[in-house]
Design a protein around this motif. Structure first.
Motif, short mmCIF file in Angstrom:
data_model
loop_
_atom_site.label_atom_id
_atom_site.label_comp_id
_atom_site.label_asym_id
_atom_site.label_seq_id
_atom_site.Cartn_x
_atom_site.Cartn_y
_atom_site.Cartn_z
N ALA A 348 0.73 -1.39 -0.16
CA ALA A 348 -0.03 0.11 0.01
C ALA A 348 0.96 1.28 0.06
N ILE A 349 0.42 2.40 -0.24
CA ILE A 349 0.81 3.64 -0.46
C ILE A 349 -0.07 4.75 -0.33
N LEU A 350 0.19 5.69 0.72
CA LEU A 350 -0.78 6.92 0.85
C LEU A 350 -0.25 7.96 -0.14
N GLY A 351 -1.19 8.60 -0.65
CA GLY A 351 -1.03 9.86 -1.43
C GLY A 351 -1.43 11.02 -0.61
N ALA A 368 -15.60 27.71 5.62
CA ALA A 368 -14.57 27.43 4.60
C ALA A 368 -13.44 26.63 5.31
N ALA A 369 -12.88 25.68 5.02
CA ALA A 369 -12.05 24.77 5.70
C ALA A 369 -10.72 24.45 4.86
N PRO A 370 -9.62 24.18 5.40
CA PRO A 370 -8.43 23.63 4.64
C PRO A 370 -8.60 22.09 4.42
N MET A 371 -8.91 21.68 3.20
CA MET A 371 -9.31 20.55 2.96
C MET A 371 -8.13 19.90 2.16
N MET A 372 -8.04 18.66 2.18
CA MET A 372 -6.97 17.66 1.56
C MET A 372 -7.54 16.44 1.17
N TYR A 373 -7.51 16.11 -0.05
CA TYR A 373 -7.66 14.78 -0.58
C TYR A 373 -6.81 13.83 -0.26
N ILE A 374 -6.96 12.66 0.25
CA ILE A 374 -6.11 11.51 0.70
C ILE A 374 -6.18 10.30 -0.32
N ALA A 375 -5.33 9.51 -0.89
CA ALA A 375 -5.69 8.53 -1.50
C ALA A 375 -4.92 7.23 -1.07
N LEU A 376 -5.34 6.08 -1.00
CA LEU A 376 -4.63 4.95 -0.71
C LEU A 376 -4.82 4.00 -1.68
N SER A 377 -3.64 3.80 -2.43
CA SER A 377 -3.63 2.55 -3.47
C SER A 377 -3.12 1.27 -2.73
N TYR A 378 -3.75 0.08 -2.99
CA TYR A 378 -3.31 -1.12 -2.31
C TYR A 378 -3.34 -2.12 -3.32
N ASP A 379 -2.83 -3.46 -2.71
CA ASP A 379 -2.79 -4.49 -3.28
C ASP A 379 -4.15 -5.44 -2.91
N HIS A 380 -5.04 -5.49 -3.87
CA HIS A 380 -6.32 -5.90 -3.51
C HIS A 380 -6.18 -7.38 -3.44
N ARG A 381 -4.98 -8.03 -3.66
CA ARG A 381 -4.67 -9.59 -3.44
C ARG A 381 -4.91 -10.12 -1.98
N ILE A 382 -4.25 -9.15 -1.12
CA ILE A 382 -4.38 -9.34 0.34
C ILE A 382 -5.24 -8.45 1.17
N ILE A 383 -5.33 -7.26 0.72
CA ILE A 383 -6.21 -6.17 1.17
C ILE A 383 -7.66 -5.95 0.82
N ASP A 384 -8.42 -6.18 1.63
CA ASP A 384 -9.83 -6.25 1.03
C ASP A 384 -10.28 -4.58 1.00
N GLY A 385 -11.30 -4.20 0.25
CA GLY A 385 -11.72 -2.96 0.33
C GLY A 385 -12.16 -2.39 1.76
N LYS A 386 -12.77 -3.36 2.36
CA LYS A 386 -13.26 -2.79 3.85
C LYS A 386 -11.85 -2.46 4.70
N ASP A 387 -10.94 -3.33 4.42
CA ASP A 387 -9.68 -2.97 5.43
C ASP A 387 -8.91 -1.45 4.88
N ALA A 388 -9.17 -1.40 3.67
CA ALA A 388 -8.49 -0.13 2.93
C ALA A 388 -9.32 1.20 3.43
N VAL A 389 -10.66 0.95 3.34
CA VAL A 389 -11.27 2.04 3.64
C VAL A 389 -11.24 2.40 5.34
N LEU A 390 -11.37 1.45 5.98
CA LEU A 390 -11.27 1.60 7.40
C LEU A 390 -9.69 2.23 7.94
N PHE A 391 -8.88 1.79 7.08
CA PHE A 391 -7.43 2.30 7.23
C PHE A 391 -7.35 3.94 7.04
N LEU A 392 -8.06 4.22 5.98
CA LEU A 392 -7.95 5.67 5.27
C LEU A 392 -8.86 6.53 6.30
#
Length: 409
Positions: A348-351, A368-392
């Motif tokens: 995984a990598i956090l952007g 008005a608030a200082p907002m940032m989009y964050i992205a998590l790219s991950y290896d779906h072979r071992i990381i399920d979508g639920k785990d990735a979303v909960l991590f983010l």
């Protein structure tokens, strides 16, 4: 006494190196610890310093040659001095210096003679057959219609073609300069290309997104930044917040910190976080070790140290090995959103991205608030979508409530 200069001992993961640049030539005087040559490996550029004071007597390999560990690069004559210029060379240099003084005067005289020359456009070839407007443009701009590619009916040259040609635009230009250059990839760029293709072809990659309100982080930096710098000798940046939040989240979601080895999953009980750093030669990812045990000051000092090493080309191979997770910040270049590529064998990598003030609803009120989009790219072979979303979401909650992060919550 002759002293040998050899290729440093290379790690097992690096089989050879390419001679990138010789900073000295045969016959030059060298000082102890002065850089003689740069060796480019797949990961870093290594500097080979002179072990003694003396004169570089012989160079064994030219630039571009491939060398291996402990191979002989050059021979230095220890204690010797570079030969002084001979009397004949000095005599030759004296008239040359005089000539340099006379030359500007001669050039000035030529310039003065040329000054009255006409500034009108040079005569052009025949403009017969051009429409009146195009003919006037060709004559006034000094353009040869034969050099212009016509876009009119049956290839006729139009006034617009001539104007585009005169302004340097590609439309209507056939004889203008269109330079191209082919250069070989550097070793580092070649390795980066290989790794990116390996990631693309071997990983079932997916990216999840979220957004973070960094208002409290910014308020904390504003309130405590000066005191933090006085106490620790380093500024309090955003990266330490993200690195600490990621380390805490990796402890709670260990599969994101895991890696694939064949048919096995390796779980790492520590957070060695690779921090992506852009350099002139390409992207490198030095590793902060055991971030889960580091303070904010330790993280900031480590990042600052690596950034300086990267700028100076001083990163060692061991600085780049062994990360379990990566953070990259495209926001420093203005990126609003991206899908970062996983760095194998990590999973995984956090952007991070640019901080922009945006309208959000908070407690029923638009602010008005200082907002940032964050992205998590991950290896779906071992990381399920639920785990990735909960991590983010875990990272989002920590950054929006920094006090929880400091308490490890």
């Amino acid at each position: 006494m002759a002293t040998e200069v050899k290729v440093p001992v290379l790690p097992e993961s690096v089989s050879d190196a390419t001679i990138a640049t010789w900073h000295k030539k045969a016959g030059d005087a060298v000082k102890r610890d002065e850089n003689l040559v740069d060796l480019e490996t797949d990961k870093v550029v290594l500097e080979v310093p002179s072990p003694v004071d003396g004169v570089l007597k012989e160079i064994k390999f030219a630039e571009g040659a491939t060398v291996t560990s402990q191979q002989l690069l050059a021979i230095i004559e220890e204690g010797a001095a570079a030969p002084a210029p001979t009397a004949e060379k000095k005599a030759e240099a004296a008239p040359a210096a005089g000539a340099q003084e006379v030359q500007p005067k001669a050039e000035a005289a030529k310039a003065a003679t040329a000054a009255p020359a006409s500034t009108k456009p040079a005569p052009v070839a025949s403009t017969d057959g051009l429409p009146p407007g195009a003919r006037f443009t060709a004559v006034s701009e000094g353009i040869n219609p034969a050099d212009v590619e016509g876009t009119g009916r049956k290839g006729a040259v139009t006034k617009e073609d001539l104007i585009n040609y005169a302004s340097g635009k590609t439309a209507g230009v056939s004889g203008g300069a269109r330079p191209e250059e082919r250069v070989p990839m550097t070793r580092i760029r070649t390795r980066i290309a290989e790794r990116l293709m390996q990631s693309k072809n071997s990983i079932a990659m997916l990216t999840s997104f979220n957004e973070v309100n960094l208002g409290k982080v910014m308020a904390m930096r504003k309130e405590l930044g000066e005191s933090f710098e006085k106490a620790n000798g380093v500024k309090l940046g955003f990266m330490s917040f993200f690195a600490k939040a990621a380390a805490n989240a990796l402890q709670r979601h260990p599969v994101v910190n895991a890696s694939v080895d064949g048919n096995d999953i390796i779980y790492h009980g520590y957070a060695d976080i690779s921090i992506a750093v852009s350099t002139d030669k390409g992207l490198v990812t030095p590793v902060l070790r055991n971030v889960e045990r580091q303070s904010f000051a330790d993280i900031e000092k480590g990042i600052g140290e690596y950034a300086k090493k990267a700028r100076d080309g001083k990163l060692a191979l061991e600085d780049l090995q062994g990360g379990t997770f990566t953070i990259t910040n495209g926001g420093t270049f203005g990126s609003l959103m991206s899908t970062p590529i996983v760095n194998p064998p990590q999973s995984a990598i956090l952007g991070m991205h640019a901080i922009k003030e945006r309208a959000i609803v908070e407690n029923g009120v638009v602010i008005a608030a200082p907002m940032m989009y964050i992205a998590l790219s991950y290896d779906h072979r071992i990381i399920d979508g639920k785990d990735a979303v909960l991590f983010l979401v875990d990272i989002k909650n920590q950054l929006e409530n920094p006090s929880r992060m400091l308490l490890g919550m």
